[in-house]
Motif scaffolding. Structure first.
Motif, PDB file in Angstrom:
ATOM      1  N   GLU A   1      10.617   8.420 -26.582  1.00 52.68           N
ATOM      2  CA  GLU A   1      11.131   8.653 -25.233  1.00 52.68           C
ATOM      3  C   GLU A   1      12.652   8.548 -25.200  1.00 52.68           C
ATOM      4  O   GLU A   1      13.344   9.392 -24.616  1.00 52.68           O
ATOM      5  CB  GLU A   1      10.514   7.637 -24.265  1.00 52.68           C
ATOM      6  N   LEU A   2      13.173   7.511 -25.848  1.00 56.62           N
ATOM      7  CA  LEU A   2      14.621   7.303 -25.860  1.00 56.62           C
ATOM      8  C   LEU A   2      15.321   8.379 -26.678  1.00 56.62           C
ATOM      9  O   LEU A   2      16.374   8.889 -26.286  1.00 56.62           O
ATOM     10  CB  LEU A   2      14.915   5.912 -26.441  1.00 56.62           C
ATOM     11  N   TRP A   3      14.721   8.753 -27.798  1.00 57.90           N
ATOM     12  CA  TRP A   3      15.312   9.745 -28.698  1.00 57.90           C
ATOM     13  C   TRP A   3      15.246  11.158 -28.112  1.00 57.90           C
ATOM     14  O   TRP A   3      16.251  11.861 -28.016  1.00 57.90           O
ATOM     15  CB  TRP A   3      14.591   9.692 -30.041  1.00 57.90           C
ATOM     16  N   ASP A   4      14.045  11.582 -27.737  1.00 58.19           N
ATOM     17  CA  ASP A   4      13.850  12.970 -27.301  1.00 58.19           C
ATOM     18  C   ASP A   4      14.514  13.255 -25.961  1.00 58.19           C
ATOM     19  O   ASP A   4      14.893  14.398 -25.686  1.00 58.19           O
ATOM     20  CB  ASP A   4      12.357  13.294 -27.217  1.00 58.19           C
TER      21      ASP A   4
ATOM     22  N   ARG B   1      14.090  -6.867 -37.070  1.00 57.49           N
ATOM     23  CA  ARG B   1      13.253  -7.764 -37.863  1.00 57.49           C
ATOM     24  C   ARG B   1      11.933  -8.071 -37.169  1.00 57.49           C
ATOM     25  O   ARG B   1      10.896  -8.185 -37.811  1.00 57.49           O
ATOM     26  CB  ARG B   1      14.027  -9.067 -38.133  1.00 57.49           C
ATOM     27  N   ARG B   2      11.964  -8.184 -35.858  1.00 58.58           N
ATOM     28  CA  ARG B   2      10.748  -8.524 -35.127  1.00 58.58           C
ATOM     29  C   ARG B   2       9.695  -7.417 -35.197  1.00 58.58           C
ATOM     30  O   ARG B   2       8.528  -7.649 -34.908  1.00 58.58           O
ATOM     31  CB  ARG B   2      11.085  -8.845 -33.673  1.00 58.58           C
ATOM     32  N   HIS B   3      10.131  -6.209 -35.574  1.00 58.30           N
ATOM     33  CA  HIS B   3       9.200  -5.086 -35.694  1.00 58.30           C
ATOM     34  C   HIS B   3       8.855  -4.762 -37.155  1.00 58.30           C
ATOM     35  O   HIS B   3       8.088  -3.836 -37.414  1.00 58.30           O
ATOM     36  CB  HIS B   3       9.803  -3.831 -35.043  1.00 58.30           C
ATOM     37  N   ALA B   4       9.407  -5.525 -38.088  1.00 55.59           N
ATOM     38  CA  ALA B   4       9.275  -5.181 -39.508  1.00 55.59           C
ATOM     39  C   ALA B   4       7.819  -5.177 -39.972  1.00 55.59           C
ATOM     40  O   ALA B   4       7.435  -4.384 -40.836  1.00 55.59           O
ATOM     41  CB  ALA B   4      10.093  -6.152 -40.362  1.00 55.59           C
ATOM     42  N   ALA B   5       7.007  -6.068 -39.415  1.00 58.44           N
ATOM     43  CA  ALA B   5       5.606  -6.151 -39.841  1.00 58.44           C
ATOM     44  C   ALA B   5       4.832  -4.886 -39.490  1.00 58.44           C
ATOM     45  O   ALA B   5       3.754  -4.639 -40.044  1.00 58.44           O
ATOM     46  CB  ALA B   5       4.935  -7.372 -39.214  1.00 58.44           C
ATOM     47  N   TRP B   6       5.365  -4.101 -38.569  1.00 57.08           N
ATOM     48  CA  TRP B   6       4.677  -2.871 -38.161  1.00 57.08           C
ATOM     49  C   TRP B   6       5.023  -1.681 -39.058  1.00 57.08           C
ATOM     50  O   TRP B   6       4.404  -0.632 -38.947  1.00 57.08           O
ATOM     51  CB  TRP B   6       5.045  -2.515 -36.716  1.00 57.08           C
ATOM     52  N   LEU B   7       6.017  -1.858 -39.920  1.00 55.72           N
ATOM     53  CA  LEU B   7       6.463  -0.745 -40.755  1.00 55.72           C
ATOM     54  C   LEU B   7       5.430  -0.469 -41.845  1.00 55.72           C
ATOM     55  O   LEU B   7       5.258  -1.256 -42.769  1.00 55.72           O
ATOM     56  CB  LEU B   7       7.816  -1.066 -41.394  1.00 55.72           C
ATOM     57  N   ASP B   8       4.729   0.633 -41.720  1.00 55.82           N
ATOM     58  CA  ASP B   8       3.743   1.029 -42.722  1.00 55.82           C
ATOM     59  C   ASP B   8       3.712   2.551 -42.781  1.00 55.82           C
ATOM     60  O   ASP B   8       4.459   3.223 -42.063  1.00 55.82           O
ATOM     61  CB  ASP B   8       2.363   0.429 -42.398  1.00 55.82           C
ATOM     62  N   PRO B   9       2.902   3.139 -43.657  1.00 53.78           N
ATOM     63  CA  PRO B   9       2.920   4.600 -43.803  1.00 53.78           C
ATOM     64  C   PRO B   9       2.628   5.375 -42.522  1.00 53.78           C
ATOM     65  O   PRO B   9       2.979   6.567 -42.454  1.00 53.78           O
ATOM     66  CB  PRO B   9       1.838   4.847 -44.869  1.00 53.78           C
ATOM     67  N   SER B  10       2.021   4.743 -41.530  1.00 56.58           N
ATOM     68  CA  SER B  10       1.758   5.454 -40.279  1.00 56.58           C
ATOM     69  C   SER B  10       3.045   5.819 -39.545  1.00 56.58           C
ATOM     70  O   SER B  10       3.023   6.632 -38.621  1.00 56.58           O
ATOM     71  CB  SER B  10       0.859   4.612 -39.357  1.00 56.58           C
ATOM     72  N   TRP B  11       4.161   5.229 -39.942  1.00 53.62           N
ATOM     73  CA  TRP B  11       5.450   5.533 -39.316  1.00 53.62           C
ATOM     74  C   TRP B  11       6.040   6.854 -39.804  1.00 53.62           C
ATOM     75  O   TRP B  11       6.986   7.365 -39.211  1.00 53.62           O
ATOM     76  CB  TRP B  11       6.452   4.422 -39.637  1.00 53.62           C
ATOM     77  N   VAL B  12       5.514   7.395 -40.888  1.00 51.86           N
ATOM     78  CA  VAL B  12       6.138   8.577 -41.492  1.00 51.86           C
ATOM     79  C   VAL B  12       6.294   9.738 -40.515  1.00 51.86           C
ATOM     80  O   VAL B  12       7.372  10.361 -40.471  1.00 51.86           O
ATOM     81  CB  VAL B  12       5.375   9.008 -42.760  1.00 51.86           C
ATOM     82  N   PRO B  13       5.292  10.097 -39.716  1.00 51.80           N
ATOM     83  CA  PRO B  13       5.502  11.220 -38.782  1.00 51.80           C
ATOM     84  C   PRO B  13       6.668  10.994 -37.823  1.00 51.80           C
ATOM     85  O   PRO B  13       7.435  11.927 -37.545  1.00 51.80           O
ATOM     86  CB  PRO B  13       4.170  11.311 -38.036  1.00 51.80           C
ATOM     87  N   LEU B  14       6.815   9.775 -37.322  1.00 50.46           N
ATOM     88  CA  LEU B  14       7.938   9.475 -36.436  1.00 50.46           C
ATOM     89  C   LEU B  14       9.259   9.598 -37.184  1.00 50.46           C
ATOM     90  O   LEU B  14      10.206  10.236 -36.702  1.00 50.46           O
ATOM     91  CB  LEU B  14       7.805   8.068 -35.859  1.00 50.46           C
ATOM     92  N   LEU B  15       9.347   9.006 -38.362  1.00 49.65           N
ATOM     93  CA  LEU B  15      10.587   9.053 -39.127  1.00 49.65           C
ATOM     94  C   LEU B  15      10.950  10.478 -39.513  1.00 49.65           C
ATOM     95  O   LEU B  15      12.124  10.865 -39.485  1.00 49.65           O
ATOM     96  CB  LEU B  15      10.468   8.163 -40.361  1.00 49.65           C
ATOM     97  N   ARG B  16       9.947  11.261 -39.868  1.00 53.86           N
ATOM     98  CA  ARG B  16      10.196  12.663 -40.184  1.00 53.86           C
ATOM     99  C   ARG B  16      10.756  13.385 -38.959  1.00 53.86           C
ATOM    100  O   ARG B  16      11.697  14.187 -39.077  1.00 53.86           O
ATOM    101  CB  ARG B  16       8.905  13.349 -40.639  1.00 53.86           C
TER     102      ARG B  16
ATOM    103  N   ALA C   1       2.892  -1.610 -32.267  1.00 56.40           N
ATOM    104  CA  ALA C   1       3.516  -0.477 -32.942  1.00 56.40           C
ATOM    105  C   ALA C   1       3.405   0.806 -32.131  1.00 56.40           C
ATOM    106  O   ALA C   1       4.319   1.636 -32.134  1.00 56.40           O
ATOM    107  CB  ALA C   1       2.894  -0.285 -34.323  1.00 56.40           C
ATOM    108  N   ALA C   2       2.288   0.984 -31.433  1.00 55.62           N
ATOM    109  CA  ALA C   2       2.109   2.196 -30.631  1.00 55.62           C
ATOM    110  C   ALA C   2       3.126   2.254 -29.499  1.00 55.62           C
ATOM    111  O   ALA C   2       3.657   3.321 -29.179  1.00 55.62           O
ATOM    112  CB  ALA C   2       0.688   2.250 -30.066  1.00 55.62           C
ATOM    113  N   THR C   3       3.404   1.108 -28.902  1.00 55.11           N
ATOM    114  CA  THR C   3       4.412   1.065 -27.841  1.00 55.11           C
ATOM    115  C   THR C   3       5.795   1.356 -28.403  1.00 55.11           C
ATOM    116  O   THR C   3       6.590   2.084 -27.798  1.00 55.11           O
ATOM    117  CB  THR C   3       4.408  -0.313 -27.158  1.00 55.11           C
ATOM    118  N   LEU C   4       6.084   0.792 -29.551  1.00 59.56           N
ATOM    119  CA  LEU C   4       7.365   1.068 -30.197  1.00 59.56           C
ATOM    120  C   LEU C   4       7.526   2.556 -30.465  1.00 59.56           C
ATOM    121  O   LEU C   4       8.579   3.139 -30.172  1.00 59.56           O
ATOM    122  CB  LEU C   4       7.476   0.282 -31.499  1.00 59.56           C
ATOM    123  N   ASP C   5       6.509   3.184 -31.005  1.00 60.04           N
ATOM    124  CA  ASP C   5       6.551   4.614 -31.281  1.00 60.04           C
ATOM    125  C   ASP C   5       6.843   5.397 -30.011  1.00 60.04           C
ATOM    126  O   ASP C   5       7.707   6.292 -29.991  1.00 60.04           O
ATOM    127  CB  ASP C   5       5.221   5.059 -31.885  1.00 60.04           C
ATOM    128  N   ALA C   6       6.149   5.057 -28.932  1.00 63.93           N
ATOM    129  CA  ALA C   6       6.330   5.772 -27.665  1.00 63.93           C
ATOM    130  C   ALA C   6       7.734   5.581 -27.118  1.00 63.93           C
ATOM    131  O   ALA C   6       8.358   6.528 -26.612  1.00 63.93           O
ATOM    132  CB  ALA C   6       5.286   5.312 -26.654  1.00 63.93           C
TER     133      ALA C   6
END
Length: 227
Positions: free
Chosen positions: A67-70, A88-103, A58-63
Motif C-alpha cells: 500500500e505504501l509502495w504502490d 529487526r522486529r520483523h526479521a522472523a517473518w523473512l522467509d521464501p514467501s517474501w520473494v514475490p513482494l521483493l521481486r 507477515a500478511a499485514t506487513l506485506d499489505a
C-alpha cells in the motif's frame, strides 16, 4: 488505508524540506519527487510509527508495504516501505514467501537505490538461509529480461563472505558479461571486488580466465588487489 500508512505519510509531510527536495531528486535522477526528508529523520519517524501501530503478522506487513509502495507520491514513502521489511522486529517473518513482494519492489522500483538494498540485505540473507528455495529463483533472474533482476542475481551475495556460492556467482556473471548496461557491469565488478575480501586468489583467477570482462568490471574487481 492502514493507520501506519496514514501516519507515515502525514509525518513525512510534517518534516518535509521543500528546499532540499529538488537536490535529492536530481541526485537520484528520480522521476518521482522527494519530500526532502533525509534518512536519519525517516528512521526516527518510522520507529515511532511502528511503536504506535505494530503490525500483527507477515500478511499485514506485506499489505502495508504494498500500500505504501504502490501508492507512493514521494520517493521517501518507498524508502519507508522498504525499511519496514528490514526491521529487526520483523526479521522472523523473512522467509521464501517474501520473494514475490521483493521481486515486485525490484521491478517497479527499477533503480539502483532500491535494487541494491533488496539484493544484498533481503535476497542475499534468504539465499543463505534457504538455498534450496532461493537458488532456483536467483538462477531464473540471471537471464530475466528485467535488468534490475539480473543485477540482483549478480550482487545478492555481497555480504556472503565465506558462504558465497561461487558457482551461482559465476553463472550470474558469465550470463551478463557481454551486456553493455552500466549497472550490470558495475554490479559485476562490485560483486567480484567484495568477494576478493574473502578469496582474493579466486577473484584474480576469475578475472584472468575471463578476458571478456568489460574494463569497468575488471577495474572494479581488482581495485584492492594491486592489479
Amino acid at each position: 488505508m492502514h493507520p501506519i500508512v496514514t501516519r507515515l505519510r502525514a509525518d513525512l509531510a510534517a518534516v518535509a524540506d521543500p528546499a532540499a527536495a529538488p537536490e535529492m531528486q536530481q541526485y537520484m535522477k528520480s522521476a518521482m519527487p522527494f519530500r526532502g526528508v533525509p534518512k536519519p529523520a525517516r528512521e526516527r519517524l518510522l520507529k515511532a510509527a511502528v511503536a504506535a501501530h505494530p503490525l500483527a503478522d507477515a500478511a499485514t506487513l506485506d499489505a502495508v508495504v504494498r500500500e505504501l509502495w504502490d501508492g507512493a507520491e514521494f520517493r521517501e514513502e518507498r524508502y519507508l516501505a522498504l525499511s519496514l521489511t528490514g526491521l529487526r522486529r520483523h526479521a522472523a517473518w523473512l522467509d521464501p514467501s517474501w520473494v514475490p513482494l521483493l521481486r515486485h519492489l525490484v521491478v517497479t522500483g527499477a533503480w539502483w537505490d532500491f535494487t541494491d538494498e533488496i539484493a544484498s540485505r533481503r535476497i542475499g540473507p534468504l539465499l543463505r538461509a534457504h538455498p534450496g528455495s532461493l537458488r532456483p529463483v536467483v538462477r531464473g533472474w540471471i537471464t530475466d529480461p528485467d535488468r534490475w533482476l539480473r543485477r540482483t542475481s549478480v550482487i545478492c551475495q555481497l555480504q556472503a563472505g565465506g558462504d558465497t556460492d561461487t558457482a551461482l556467482l559465476t553463472e550470474a556473471i558469465e550470463a551478463n558479461i557481454a551486456d553493455p548496461d552500466f549497472f550490470l557491469r558495475k554490479g559485476i565488478g562490485w560483486a567480484l571486488r567484495q568477494h576478493a575480501r574473502t578469496d582474493p586468489g579466486w577473484v584474480r583467477a576469475f578475472v584472468a580466465e575471463h578476458p571478456d570482462l568489460s574494463p569497468l568490471s575488471r577495474r572494479e574487481a581488482l581495485r584492492h588487489l594491486g592489479a
